[in-house]
Design a protein around this motif. Structure first.
Motif, mmCIF file in Angstrom:
data_model
loop_
_atom_site.group_PDB
_atom_site.id
_atom_site.type_symbol
_atom_site.label_atom_id
_atom_site.label_comp_id
_atom_site.label_asym_id
_atom_site.label_seq_id
_atom_site.Cartn_x
_atom_site.Cartn_y
_atom_site.Cartn_z
ATOM 1 N N GLY A 89 -1.017 28.901 14.594
ATOM 2 C CA GLY A 89 -0.255 30.276 13.604
ATOM 3 C C GLY A 89 -1.620 31.002 12.933
ATOM 4 O O GLY A 89 -2.838 30.979 13.512
ATOM 5 N N LYS A 90 -1.180 31.824 12.210
ATOM 6 C CA LYS A 90 -2.167 32.843 11.651
ATOM 7 C C LYS A 90 -2.981 31.994 10.538
ATOM 8 O O LYS A 90 -2.426 31.283 9.633
ATOM 9 C CB LYS A 90 -1.539 34.057 11.042
ATOM 10 N N SER A 91 -4.336 32.539 10.662
ATOM 11 C CA SER A 91 -5.086 32.005 9.461
ATOM 12 C C SER A 91 -5.935 32.989 8.671
ATOM 13 O O SER A 91 -6.217 33.968 9.376
ATOM 14 C CB SER A 91 -6.297 30.952 10.219
ATOM 15 N N LEU A 92 -6.183 32.926 7.482
ATOM 16 C CA LEU A 92 -7.122 33.867 6.711
ATOM 17 C C LEU A 92 -8.482 33.990 7.299
ATOM 18 O O LEU A 92 -9.068 35.204 7.233
ATOM 19 C CB LEU A 92 -7.063 33.236 5.289
ATOM 20 N N GLU A 93 -8.792 33.107 7.981
ATOM 21 C CA GLU A 93 -10.222 33.139 8.528
ATOM 22 C C GLU A 93 -10.313 34.260 9.702
ATOM 23 O O GLU A 93 -11.245 34.948 9.696
ATOM 24 C CB GLU A 93 -10.485 31.809 9.254
ATOM 25 N N GLU A 94 -9.188 34.258 10.365
ATOM 26 C CA GLU A 94 -9.243 35.443 11.319
ATOM 27 C C GLU A 94 -9.281 36.897 10.922
ATOM 28 O O GLU A 94 -9.682 37.854 11.652
ATOM 29 C CB GLU A 94 -7.883 35.358 12.184
ATOM 30 N N LYS A 95 -9.035 37.052 9.491
ATOM 31 C CA LYS A 95 -9.288 38.533 8.952
ATOM 32 C C LYS A 95 -10.560 38.751 8.643
ATOM 33 O O LYS A 95 -10.847 39.752 8.234
ATOM 34 C CB LYS A 95 -8.367 38.446 7.757
ATOM 35 N N LEU A 96 -11.612 37.796 8.766
ATOM 36 C CA LEU A 96 -12.790 38.023 8.227
ATOM 37 C C LEU A 96 -13.564 38.710 9.101
ATOM 38 O O LEU A 96 -13.369 38.485 10.602
ATOM 39 C CB LEU A 96 -13.608 36.737 8.156
ATOM 40 N N SER A 97 -14.342 39.805 8.971
ATOM 41 C CA SER A 97 -15.095 40.485 9.789
ATOM 42 C C SER A 97 -16.346 39.854 10.345
ATOM 43 O O SER A 97 -16.696 38.816 9.655
ATOM 44 C CB SER A 97 -15.363 41.900 9.229
ATOM 45 N N CYS A 98 -16.874 40.261 11.403
ATOM 46 C CA CYS A 98 -18.103 39.447 11.979
ATOM 47 C C CYS A 98 -19.454 40.000 10.936
ATOM 48 O O CYS A 98 -20.062 38.885 10.840
ATOM 49 C CB CYS A 98 -18.406 40.212 13.471
ATOM 50 N N GLU A 99 -19.037 40.604 10.411
ATOM 51 C CA GLU A 99 -20.424 40.975 9.511
ATOM 52 C C GLU A 99 -20.193 40.084 8.277
ATOM 53 O O GLU A 99 -21.424 39.473 7.612
ATOM 54 C CB GLU A 99 -20.234 42.591 8.785
ATOM 55 N N SER A 100 -18.963 39.860 7.860
ATOM 56 C CA SER A 100 -18.939 38.923 6.621
ATOM 57 C C SER A 100 -19.384 37.447 6.978
ATOM 58 O O SER A 100 -19.710 36.761 6.290
ATOM 59 C CB SER A 100 -17.344 38.882 6.101
ATOM 60 N N VAL A 101 -18.926 37.310 8.270
ATOM 61 C CA VAL A 101 -19.409 35.807 8.812
ATOM 62 C C VAL A 101 -20.846 35.783 8.711
ATOM 63 O O VAL A 101 -21.602 34.461 8.392
ATOM 64 C CB VAL A 101 -18.767 35.466 10.094
ATOM 65 N N ASP A 137 -30.193 25.607 5.141
ATOM 66 C CA ASP A 137 -30.799 25.784 6.533
ATOM 67 C C ASP A 137 -29.761 25.486 7.597
ATOM 68 O O ASP A 137 -30.084 25.064 8.806
ATOM 69 C CB ASP A 137 -32.011 24.575 6.641
ATOM 70 N N GLN A 138 -28.598 25.812 7.332
ATOM 71 C CA GLN A 138 -27.645 25.844 8.428
ATOM 72 C C GLN A 138 -26.833 27.246 8.473
ATOM 73 O O GLN A 138 -26.278 27.754 7.322
ATOM 74 C CB GLN A 138 -26.678 24.547 8.348
ATOM 75 N N SER A 139 -26.503 27.528 9.536
ATOM 76 C CA SER A 139 -25.740 28.786 9.811
ATOM 77 C C SER A 139 -24.124 28.374 9.717
ATOM 78 O O SER A 139 -23.844 27.035 9.475
ATOM 79 C CB SER A 139 -25.989 29.523 11.113
ATOM 80 N N VAL A 140 -23.146 29.477 9.561
ATOM 81 C CA VAL A 140 -21.915 29.103 9.424
ATOM 82 C C VAL A 140 -21.137 29.643 10.793
ATOM 83 O O VAL A 140 -21.431 30.568 11.303
ATOM 84 C CB VAL A 140 -21.304 30.024 8.065
ATOM 85 N N THR A 141 -19.907 28.909 11.032
ATOM 86 C CA THR A 141 -19.160 29.290 12.177
ATOM 87 C C THR A 141 -17.883 29.381 11.827
ATOM 88 O O THR A 141 -17.425 29.100 10.618
ATOM 89 C CB THR A 141 -19.206 28.353 13.246
ATOM 90 N N ARG A 142 -16.986 30.083 12.514
ATOM 91 C CA ARG A 142 -15.503 30.487 12.045
ATOM 92 C C ARG A 142 -14.752 28.991 11.986
ATOM 93 O O ARG A 142 -13.939 28.963 11.059
ATOM 94 C CB ARG A 142 -14.804 31.154 12.951
ATOM 95 N N SER A 143 -15.071 28.012 12.609
ATOM 96 C CA SER A 143 -14.481 26.693 12.502
ATOM 97 C C SER A 143 -14.667 26.217 11.131
ATOM 98 O O SER A 143 -13.966 25.677 10.399
ATOM 99 C CB SER A 143 -14.855 25.631 13.572
ATOM 100 N N GLU A 144 -15.959 26.148 10.505
ATOM 101 C CA GLU A 144 -16.071 25.678 9.271
ATOM 102 C C GLU A 144 -15.720 26.317 8.134
ATOM 103 O O GLU A 144 -15.048 26.126 7.194
ATOM 104 C CB GLU A 144 -17.764 25.710 9.199
ATOM 105 N N ILE A 145 -15.350 27.787 8.403
ATOM 106 C CA ILE A 145 -14.820 28.637 7.574
ATOM 107 C C ILE A 145 -13.401 28.467 7.440
ATOM 108 O O ILE A 145 -12.773 28.345 6.273
ATOM 109 C CB ILE A 145 -14.817 30.330 7.834
#
Length: 315
Positions: free
Chosen positions: A253-265, A277-285
């Motif tokens: 289904g739909k997730s709020l994470e999908e609405k985040l822009s690449c710039e925000s990530v 010292d770690q980056s973020v991926t959409r799965s963690e968001i």
């Protein structure tokens, strides 16, 4: 303030016995590294392949320990007999009992985070999303060994109302040990992947062990948030939840994470790299957002936190 215990409290919690004529009712921290003992601490002698509990006890006392917690089978050197000595059936089990006692003395809501990667990023993001509602304490693992996040749990302040702990593993049993001690109200499982896909089922069994420590409940509250993009994870989920009266939330289904822009990530990644010292991926968001929703944060509040409406207007 970290966890502190008196001699009587230790004896009751661990079902221990006083092995010396000297006792102290001064509360002290629990320490298992003799070199790190500070005056007033209790030293609990955990056997290992490389260290002698008797020698470590001597070092601990010389560093100012007020007393020693040892296995019943251990003989007590004469110089140790002049201090408070408490014997227990097993010092590892005793340490877990003390951790459990502290967990229930503070009695926060408890969230466990497991998975093969992204655990710490998810924990930090979750704390930020919940900071308006909860005073959260993060318990990271010190290593992948036996102690896991125990030291950080014992550092949990009395005003904590949300404990978020990290559950990693080397072998089956590692995660159920800490999960069974802390009784999580919510389990979050981040992505589980192995460089060799043929071993995905082993990893799924290993990390989904956290789900096996959840308490059954008849409410409609979500007990588990699982990033189940892996077929082996979905199979394990079905197996674990088959006989449990629990509600889970997984991908779909739909997730709020999908609405985040690449710039925000990318902005989040920069902030996280500065912090841990770690980056973020959409799965963690995704894991952090769905975990926050399971803990009562509304989608509208999350949209405000991520400034999603502003992003849409700018676009």
């Amino acid at each position: 303030m970290p966890a502190t215990f008196s001699a009587n409290e230790i004896i009751v919690i661990t079902n221990g016995e006083l092995r010396s004529s000297i006792t102290s009712q001064t509360k002290g921290k629990i320490t298992w590294d003799a070199d790190l003992v500070e005056p007033g601490d209790w030293f609990i002698a955990i056997p290992s392949h490389f260290e002698d509990p008797k020698e470590n006890s001597r070092i601990a006392l010389s560093n100012g320990a007020q007393g020693i917690i040892i296995n019943r089978c251990e003989r007590i050197p004469k110089e140790i007999c002049d201090s408070t000595v408490i014997s227990v059936a097993d010092t590892k089990a005793a340490l877990l009992n003390l951790v459990r006692a502290w967990r229930y003395k503070i009695n926060p809501k408890v969230v466990g985070v497991s998975g093969s990667f992204g655990r710490r990023v998810t924990m930090v993001l979750l704390r930020e999303l919940l900071k308006s509602r909860y005073n959260a304490h993060l318990a990271f693992m010190s290593n992948l060994g036996w102690y896991g996040c125990i030291a950080e749990v014992l550092m949990m302040p009395a005003e904590t109302d949300l404990l978020i702990f990290e559950a990693g593993a080397i072998e089956r049993g590692d995660i159920s040990r800490i999960g069974g001690t802390l009784d999580p109200d919510l389990a979050i499982v981040t992505p589980i992947k192995n460089p060799l896909p043929s071993r995905d089922s082993i990893g799924s069994s290993l990390y989904c062990e956290l789900l096996e420590t959840l308490k059954e409940n008849s409410s409609k509250e979500i007990s588990a948030v699982v990033y189940d993009d892996n077929p082996a994870v979905r199979t394990r989920l079905d197996f674990v939840f088959n006989d449990l009266n629990l509600k889970r939330y997984s991908l779909g289904g739909k997730s709020l994470e999908e609405k985040l822009s690449c710039e925000s990530v990318e902005e989040l990644s920069e902030a996280m790299r500065s912090a841990i010292d770690q980056s973020v991926t959409r799965s963690e968001i995704w894991c952090a957002i769905e975990g926050a929703k399971a803990l009562g944060i509304s989608e509208s509040t999350l949209e405000e936190l991520f400034e999603i409406n502003q992003q849409a207007e700018t676009a």
